[in-house]
Design an enzyme around this catalytic site. Structure first.
Site, PDB file in Angstrom:
ATOM      1  N   ASP A 485      -0.916  30.657  34.979  1.00  0.00           N
ATOM      2  CA  ASP A 485      -0.912  30.293  33.800  1.00  0.00           C
ATOM      3  C   ASP A 485       0.191  30.279  33.126  1.00  0.00           C
ATOM      4  OD1 ASP A 485      -1.858  28.918  31.306  1.00  0.00           O
ATOM      5  OD2 ASP A 485      -3.096  30.242  30.673  1.00  0.00           O
ATOM      6  N   MET A 486       0.563  29.751  32.391  1.00  0.00           N
ATOM      7  CA  MET A 486       1.882  29.058  31.969  1.00  0.00           C
ATOM      8  C   MET A 486       1.886  28.612  30.207  1.00  0.00           C
ATOM      9  SD  MET A 486       4.986  26.701  31.312  1.00  0.00           S
ATOM     10  CE  MET A 486       6.130  26.635  32.435  1.00  0.00           C
ATOM     11  N   ASP A 555      -7.339  22.861  26.800  1.00  0.00           N
ATOM     12  CA  ASP A 555      -8.048  23.744  26.594  1.00  0.00           C
ATOM     13  C   ASP A 555      -9.188  23.344  25.483  1.00  0.00           C
ATOM     14  OD1 ASP A 555      -7.294  26.484  27.182  1.00  0.00           O
ATOM     15  OD2 ASP A 555      -5.078  26.197  25.658  1.00  0.00           O
TER      16      ASP A 555
HETATM   17  C1  DGJ Z   1      -3.983  29.370  28.085  1.00  0.00           C
HETATM   18  C2  DGJ Z   1      -5.587  28.647  29.588  1.00  0.00           C
HETATM   19  O1  DGJ Z   1      -5.395  27.742  28.967  1.00  0.00           O
HETATM   20  C3  DGJ Z   1      -6.256  29.125  28.342  1.00  0.00           C
HETATM   21  O2  DGJ Z   1      -7.417  28.632  29.631  1.00  0.00           O
HETATM   22  C4  DGJ Z   1      -6.188  30.635  29.114  1.00  0.00           C
HETATM   23  O3  DGJ Z   1      -6.053  30.895  29.643  1.00  0.00           O
HETATM   24  C5  DGJ Z   1      -5.130  31.935  27.760  1.00  0.00           C
HETATM   25  N1  DGJ Z   1      -3.647  30.682  27.554  1.00  0.00           N
HETATM   26  C6  DGJ Z   1      -5.091  33.230  27.808  1.00  0.00           C
HETATM   27  O4  DGJ Z   1      -3.605  33.210  27.605  1.00  0.00           O
END
Ligand code: DGJ
Length: 738
Positions: A485-486, A555
């Site tokens: 993730d980032m 998301d």
């Molecule tokens: C952003 C991601 O898109 C989410 O799916 C999740 O992993 C969160 N970060 C966690 O902090």
């Protein structure tokens, strides 16, 4: 062979099965763009470069050099000597003066394709028909050699381009050059008459990534870009020039996709002579690369997909190309394990027991992998702390990771884990020990985003420290999947080590460092399933596909919002690369309630999974999971490896959305229809199918129920009926040749 050189005409011809690209060595060695379009048996002539019209080329008369240069259709325009349109290259010499003029020097045609140093790039694979053209251009004054690389992929109808710069100036030891701008591709076309060009781009935002936008190309400049250090939610490194009358099935479409995960620019100019120039490459703002004598620089690759049969064919060519020549993962053609991710189920509030309960429920529903998301490390009870401290929080996970993973495996699920390797929390052990490891501008407190800073991974010791932690976690247990993730854009882009005249290299060095880290990961764990993610879909780009066969699309998991997001993403990227999950309703992002079936049908057009607490589902919803799991496995091959057709588009103002995937041999197809809003006093929809064999007969199955047989011809020409009832409802139609 796909690439040839006509000595007499001085024209390079690059052929794919359906397209031709022509480059001419114009007057005075100025490399000109002649043609990109349907396949030609014979190259047209150099006269298409119009060098015999006024203003004459500088090799004929120096009188109007600047006008000539400003009208010429260049393959690789440079700045400072008369071309006032967007250029690809700007060089500053040791005196601080800018100007560059490239003259053709030599060429080579070779089988296969070279790698680009430290960068993701396409590979020939088993396709021995792939060839590469190297065009060497020189600026003798600067001592600069520029090699333009063109690779032709005949079967996929794709041309790739990239650029290598070499400081070859040796006189007096040569001089150090500064590259202020190096874009990877330029396409000059005529904006001819009524059927001129329009531009398709994929702008968006968090939760609304990659919505298709089509607009007229206007006089002046238009651009999409990122200055955020990642490819971004806001714009996608993609642009397509299409004709006014181009639609899904007919008309010209020229798509360009940039294989890069950092700052980019895709810019058009409709200029004074009714020409359109489209350039694509690393964004020049903030970019400044020092090139010492003997050094070289590789610019990332651009993928060009030309179609004379509409945007649908342009898309299918991109899909075939990325599947065949960019994604390296062994998972490319495999069914992905159906995962359940605990993020929306628990957020930070979980422990071993809660995860094991989720795993047991998931197993009984037929799900195949548990992914433990953010919150398992350091003191990470919320998003205010601990990024960078990649050791297990034993309060949450007593017995550590090995106990948890063994138990999850014993339940019968695979196990996956979340990392955010590029980030650091100010409240972390690592930051307290190394406050200089965050990107920062001297004398300023760096700005937080989600209460976190960006690690300066351009420093070897920083990325080693992070990667050592990450790899040791992966070695400590049977972990089969990683979500990388980032969660914030790059700001305060300064580093405490590079000299002042090299700070302009930082953003590109950051992207190279990211690639190096991911390369290390997939080399050490070749069987690992890696999913890239960036606060949803902010780094969904071709560069990341080189490392991970799937990327988290957004998301926003609402099935209706996903129609737009997935349509835009699939304009360029194969469905097998789009992370798509079923989540709880009312939806966390928009508060909308949609049927569980619709959520499943929409997610099945990506890498299918769940992002919810099974205990919160109704009994009726829960009972649907085993059927969805079975359907995913039944249909995944069609979706992942087939040809994708957009049939109607809610985002394009249809009240419904419909798309289908067809196996390459046309033996099976899967169609998904989503009735977004029911309309009163309206009859059923009839939708004509695509891609099927007109001579064949197909068994039709609608939502699992047999519906008799239809001929391919009937399905293609007459179509299928879909009732206009209800909101947010969906229908899946499976077709099998009999
Ligand atoms: C952003 C991601 O898109 C989410 O799916 C999740 O992993 C969160 N970060 C966690 O902090």
């Amino acid at each position: 062979m796909p690439i040839s050189f006509d000595e007499q005409k001085q024209i390079f011809k690059l052929d794919t099965d359906r397209t031709t690209y022509l480059i001419g060595i114009g007057p005075g060695g100025l490399l000109g763009h002649i043609y990109y379009g349907p396949k030609l048996n014979h190259a047209c002539g150099m006269d298409m470069l119009r060098a015999d019209e006024y203003p004459y080329p500088p090799s004929v008369t120096p009188r109007d050099k600047i006008s000539f240069v400003d009208y010429y259709l260049f393959e690789f325009p440079t700045g400072g000597v008369g071309d006032f349109r967007p250029t690809c290259l700007e060089v500053r010499n040791a005196r601080g003066q800018r100007g560059c003029e490239l003259v053709y020097d030599s060429y080579a045609i070779e089988s296969g394709k070279p790698r680009l140093e430290g960068l993701p790039c396409s590979f020939p694979g088993e396709d021995d028909a792939v060839q590469t053209l190297y065009l060497n251009l020189k600026d003798e004054v600067l001592g600069l050699t520029v090699t333009l690389l063109y690779s032709a992929f005949p079967r996929e109808n794709i041309i790739t381009r990239s650029v290598m710069l070499a400081n070859t100036g040796m006189e007096n030891g040569g001089e150090t050059l500064h590259i202020g701008r190096v874009l990877s591709a330029c396409l000059d076309v005529d904006q001819d008459g009524q059927n001129g060009y329009e531009l398709i781009t994929l702008p968006g935002a968090w939760g609304r990534e990659r919505h298709v936008q089509r607009s007229a190309v206007r006089r002046g400049r238009q651009s999409v870009f990122s200055l955020r250090g990642e490819s971004s939610h806001q714009y996608q490194p993609f642009a397509a020039l299409v004709r006014h009358d181009t639609n899904e099935e007919q008309g010209e479409a020229i798509g360009l996709s940039f294989v890069y995960s950092g700052n980019f620019l895709a810019e058009t100019e409709w200029s004074q002579m009714d020409q359109i120039r489209l350039v694509m490459g690393i964004h020049p703002d903030g970019f400044d690369w020092e090139l010492r004598p003997g050094e070289s620089f590789d610019a990332p690759e651009v993928v060009l997909s030309y179609s004379a049969e509409g945007t649908g064919q342009m898309t299918r060519q991109f899909h075939d190309f990325f599947r065949g020549h960019m994604i390296r993962s062994p998972y490319l053609h495999r069914d992905r394990p159906i995962l359940i991710n605990n993020w929306e189920a628990t957020y930070f509030d979980f422990n071993t027991e809660r995860l094991l309960t989720l795993a047991r429920e998931a197993k009984s529903a037929g799900i195949e992998m548990l992914v433990m998301d953010d919150g398992w490390f350091g003191d990470r009870k919320d998003d205010f702390r601990s990024l960078g401290d990649w050791f297990v929080n034993e309060e949450k996970l007593p017995g550590g990771l090995s106990y948890l993973v063994e138990e999850v495996n014993r339940i019968g699920l695979k196990f996956g884990i979340w990392f955010e390797p590029e980030m650091v929390s100010p409240d972390s052990e690592i930051f307290r020990a190394h406050p200089d490891w965050a990107l920062q501008l001297c004398g300023r407190k760096p700005s937080c985003g989600r209460m976190q800073l960006v690690l300066d991974i351009t420093r070897q010791e920083v990325r080693d420290c992070i990667m050592d932690q990450l790899l040791s976690i992966l070695h400590s247990a049977n972990i089969e999947y990683v979500k990388w993730d980032m969660n914030r854009s790059l700001t305060d882009v300064g580093n405490l080590v590079l000299p002042s005249d090299r700070q302009g290299e930082l953003l590109h060095r950051y992207v190279l460092a990211l690639y190096e880290m991911q390369e290390r990961l997939v080399t050490e764990f070749p069987e690992l399933l890696l999913e890239n993610c960036s606060s949803g879909g902010a780094r969904f780009d071709a560069g990341e596909l080189y490392y991970s066969p799937q990327i988290w699309t957004s998301d926003d998991t609402d099935a209706i919002e996903r129609l737009r997001i997935q349509e835009g993403t699939a304009m360029v990227f194969p469905l097998s690369s789009m992370g798509a999950h079923v989540s709880i309703c009312p939806n966390e992002q928009v508060g909308r309630s949609t049927p569980f079936k619709t959520r499943g049908d929409v997610a099945m057009s990506g890498t299918f999974g769940y992002e919810l607490d099974i205990a919160k589902l109704t009994a009726e919803e829960r009972t649907q999971i085993p059927g969805q799991v079975a359907d995913y496995h039944r249909f995944h091959g069609i979706v992942a490896d087939g040809d994708y057709y957009r049939l109607s588009s809610w985002s394009d103002s249809d009240p419904f959305d419909c798309w289908m995937s067809v196996r390459k041999d046309r033996s099976e197809a899967l169609l998904t229809f989503v009735q977004v809003l029911g309309r009163p006093n309206f009859r059923s929809r009839i939708i004509k199918l695509r891609g099927l064999d007109p001579e064949a007969r197909y068994a039709v199955e609608r939502d699992g129920a047999a519906e008799g047989e239809r001929s391919g011809e009937e399905l293609l020409c007459c179509g299928l009926r879909f009732p206009n009832r209800g909101d947010f409802t969906s229908t899946q139609v499976y077709l099998k040749r009999i």
